[in-house]
Design an enzyme around this catalytic site. Structure first.
Site, PDB file in Angstrom:
ATOM      1  N   GLU A 163       0.821  -1.209   0.000  1.00  0.00           N
ATOM      2  CA  GLU A 163       0.000   0.000   0.000  1.00  0.00           C
ATOM      3  C   GLU A 163       0.859   1.265   0.000  1.00  0.00           C
ATOM      4  OE1 GLU A 163      -2.618  -0.797   3.345  1.00  0.00           O
ATOM      5  OE2 GLU A 163      -4.042  -1.810   2.009  1.00  0.00           O
ATOM      6  N   VAL A 164       1.708   1.360  -1.012  1.00  0.00           N
ATOM      7  CA  VAL A 164       2.579   2.532  -1.150  1.00  0.00           C
ATOM      8  C   VAL A 164       1.762   3.618  -1.857  1.00  0.00           C
ATOM      9  CG1 VAL A 164       4.848   3.347  -1.892  1.00  0.00           C
ATOM     10  CG2 VAL A 164       4.523   0.941  -1.300  1.00  0.00           C
TER      11      VAL A 164
END
Length: 504
Positions: A163-164
């Site tokens: 979840e960058v």
């Protein structure tokens, strides 16, 4: 036990989880157990059939030197001696310890600090590291070094990288993306992860490097194959849904395997994945998730080598979110999920083994004490689990949740009445009495929960849990009580004047 109709649905042909580790994930960025309780939990995990621990320390790790600012401040982090004791207890129970250090996304506990905010990809996103700054890379390297140094004999480590968010939106990233034709956000992601992994391979050639897979899912085989990640990292595919898409997940395994990423992990969930503010998990929901993962494992391609599965137990959705289900209320779910993996289905024998291990008569935490005359559960933290279930049921009750909307409050203590302080004292007094009695019942439960919670967790955790889960529900009742007090003062004479008859 679960209802018969539910059990019937589980009676399918299936095989136990194939060879590989079954890791229990401990998310320590919220509600970190006191060390004595954590030792008991580790022993319990081993007895339930776990093979290892995936430890996500975040701010509970005793970072030193320039990184000391990363330590928790609302309660002390674990000491170096306590970190070593966790490993000693795990080792004595035959459990492998795998630390998890975020190196790209979900770095909120690092980048929230004002002195480090310049390392964010964009100002408004606390979680994503700017991949272009040398200072950021040195920070990640030092975090990894300190964690590895305090884990002697370590064989595997998890570098996060899930979840960058908003990657590619920072000024440096925009310049990089526009600096040459064909550059993409995918390449930006792969470039950072590959640099981190190669640096780790140089420093610790023996370490297996695990990472979350979600940022890789949309990439084609050619991009993955050319990334250099093959042979460097082991993707961990995560999906916590009871309706996990088996066919799509098997296709992912095939794609990763064909791209040179043949050593793979799965990640399921036993708590902390239903809703950010859930207090009590559903065992059935999480068992169904594991049944789907068993189907995936049974259909995985021959060239994909499953290394194991991590049963995640999230304590917060991220560093800045509220506390979700505490570990004690999640243990019946964990026991059931581990037994599901062991048996290949959630048959009566699996249920019996789960309940026997915990000293309960039900695998649903809400029904643990539901039978008259049944013995109290005996697993570590069971009393807190019971109290949380009882308090949560009260907080979710119609009487409390909708007290402001009952007929008497809406009919005789409306905003119109409150503003003018003109009420029927007889009915208003009845409203006040009911609200006071309800408040007393809730507060009695709250104090019991608080007292038990501080035995297992820092006092700050108990305070946070009450403020987050109790006070918002109690606020409307408090408003009603305050309104009745103000209005009754106005309507009832406290120092009445002598009556006309008395003056004669």
């Amino acid at each position: 036990m679960l209802a018969t109709s539910h059990c019937t649905a589980f009676r399918m042909e299936a095989s136990p989880w194939p060879k590989g580790k079954k890791l229990v994930h401990l998310d320590l960025k919220g509600a970190p157990p006191r060390i004595e309780y954590l030792h008991k939990l580790i022993e319990l995990f081993a007895s339930l059939g776990a093979d290892g621990l995936l430890l996500e320390y975040e701010d509970m790790f005793p970072y030193e030197g320039k990184l000391k600012m990363l330590q928790a401040t609302s309660h002390p982090p674990y000491s170096r001696e306590e970190i070593l004791s966790i490993q000693d207890v795990a080792r004595s129970q035959g459990l492998e310890v795998i630390p998890l250090v975020q190196t790209f996304g979900h770095m909120e506990f690092v980048l929230k600090h004002r002195s480090l905010c310049g390392l964010r990809e964009v100002d408004r996103c606390l979680g994503t590291l700017n991949p272009h700054l040398e200072e950021g890379r040195r920070l990640v390297e030092e975090m990894l070094r300190q964690v590895v140094d305090l884990h002697p004999g370590l064989s595997s480590i998890h570098i996060g990288a899930d979840e960058v968010y908003l990657l590619g939106e920072g000024a440096e990233s925009q310049r990089w993306l526009g600096g040459a034709p064909g550059r993409s956000v995918q390449q930006l992601f792969l470039g950072h992860v590959t640099r981190v992994a190669r640096g780790m391979r140089e420093a610790w050639p023996h370490l297996n490097i695990i990472m979350w897979d979600d940022m890789l899912r949309g990439m084609d085989q050619e991009t993955l194959r050319d990334s250099g990640l093959g042979g460097l990292v082991q993707p961990m595919l995560w999906d916590y849904s009871p309706a996990l898409d088996v066919e799509a997940t098997v296709s992912l395994l095939e794609k990763y395997q064909a791209s040179g990423l043949a050593h793979l992990w799965a990640a399921s969930s036993f708590k902390g994945s239903t809703c950010a503010h859930t207090c009590v998990p559903s065992t059935l929901r999480h068992v169904q998730n594991h049944l789907q993962w068993l189907k995936v494992a049974g259909s995985s391609p021959a060239g994909a080598h499953l290394q194991g599965i991590a049963l995640t137990g999230w304590q917060r959705y991220d560093h800045m979110s509220v506390l979700c289900e505490l570990l004690p209320v999640g243990l019946p779910s964990l026991a059931s999920c581990l037994q599901t993996l062991h048996h290949g289905r959630f048959c009566p024998d699996a249920q019996a083994r789960a309940t026997h291990s915990l000293g309960t008569h039900s695998v649903e935490v809400e029904a643990m004490t539901g039978s008259p005359g049944s013995e109290a559960p005996s697993f570590p933290g069971s009393r807190l689990a019971e109290l949380v279930v009882e308090l949560t049921a009260l907080l979710d009750s119609e009487e409390l949740r909708h007290f402001e909307n009952n007929m008497y409050v809406r009919g005789w203590l409306s905003p119109y009445h409150r503003q003018r302080r003109m009420v029927n004292p007889l009915i208003t007094q009845q409203i006040q009495d009911q609200a006071t009695a309800l408040q007393a019942v809730v507060m009695e439960k709250v104090e019991a929960v608080r007292e038990e919670m501080v035995r297992l967790y820092p006092a700050s955790t108990a305070q946070e849990w009450v403020e987050q889960h109790v006070e918002p529900v109690m606020a409307p009742l408090q408003r009603v009580l305050e309104a009745t007090r103000v209005c009754l003062v106005e309507m009832l004479p406290h120092n009445p004047s002598p009556s006309l008859m008395d003056s004669q």
